[in-house]
Design an enzyme around this catalytic site. Sequence first.
Site, PDB file in Angstrom:
ATOM      1  N   LYS A   1       0.890  -1.042   0.176  1.00  0.00           N
ATOM      2  CA  LYS A   1      -0.341  -0.238   0.299  1.00  0.00           C
ATOM      3  C   LYS A   1       0.167   1.194  -0.213  1.00  0.00           C
ATOM      4  CE  LYS A   1      -2.448  -1.601   3.330  1.00  0.00           C
ATOM      5  NZ  LYS A   1      -1.614  -2.626   4.095  1.00  0.00           N
TER       6      LYS A   1
ATOM      7  N   ARG B   1     -10.393   0.577   8.076  1.00  0.00           N
ATOM      8  CA  ARG B   1      -9.970  -0.837   8.433  1.00  0.00           C
ATOM      9  C   ARG B   1     -10.708  -1.669   9.173  1.00  0.00           C
ATOM     10  NH1 ARG B   1      -3.812  -1.099  10.162  1.00  0.00           N
ATOM     11  NH2 ARG B   1      -2.851  -0.185   8.321  1.00  0.00           N
TER      12      ARG B   1
ATOM     13  N   ARG C   1      11.207  -6.379   5.555  1.00  0.00           N
ATOM     14  CA  ARG C   1      10.399  -5.248   6.358  1.00  0.00           C
ATOM     15  C   ARG C   1      10.997  -5.196   7.509  1.00  0.00           C
ATOM     16  NH1 ARG C   1       5.284  -2.144   5.690  1.00  0.00           N
ATOM     17  NH2 ARG C   1       4.848  -3.235   7.827  1.00  0.00           N
TER      18      ARG C   1
ATOM     19  N   ARG D   1      11.244  -1.927  12.011  1.00  0.00           N
ATOM     20  CA  ARG D   1       9.384  -1.770  12.831  1.00  0.00           C
ATOM     21  C   ARG D   1       9.521  -2.839  13.945  1.00  0.00           C
ATOM     22  NH1 ARG D   1       5.418  -0.346   8.002  1.00  0.00           N
ATOM     23  NH2 ARG D   1       3.986  -1.403   9.858  1.00  0.00           N
TER      24      ARG D   1
END
Length: 192
Positions: free
Chosen positions: A14, A91, A130, A136
Amino acid sequence: MLNIVIFGAPGSGKGTQSDNLIKPYGLFHISTGDVLRDHIKRGTELGTTAKAYIDKGQLIPDELMIGILASVLDDNADKASKGVIFDGFPRTIAQAEALEKMLKERNPGVSAVVGLEVPEDELVERLIKRGKESGRSDDNLETIKGRLQVYHSQTSPLQDFYKQKGLYKAIKGTGSIDGIFADIKAAVDAVL
């Protein structure tokens, strides 16, 4: 005015595809994840509240997200004059209904929902990669599984919600970034 919702599971691309849409259409990008991470980094009250949910792989409560989004839209009204890309929002169906109401108060509603469809095993691979690259905290296997479970139970019903409105554009989210973007651009151009 062109308002696009980028829809898909965590790790579906996204953010990457939102970045690709900004320049050709002159859109303002709102990534709820980026907004929340900024608040967390700055240690705001909102950031502390959001972190507690994110660390558990849960969604932020609707009222909180809608308030955040309204303030971002209002603070950036001139930047959003050609339209907005909503990345990571809505969401839930309640959030989608609230977004419709909020947009009607400010400008035309949602023009299209671009749904990036990616097999689950590839989503997990992408998110783990990622997490290693970006550090993260929500990109670890346990949290990823929780986030995907939440996505399937609370977010994926939005596909039918937007399909019934004729707004959902299914895009195969695997392959090259440029190839995926070409499919997205064709879907968006068809709306214009």
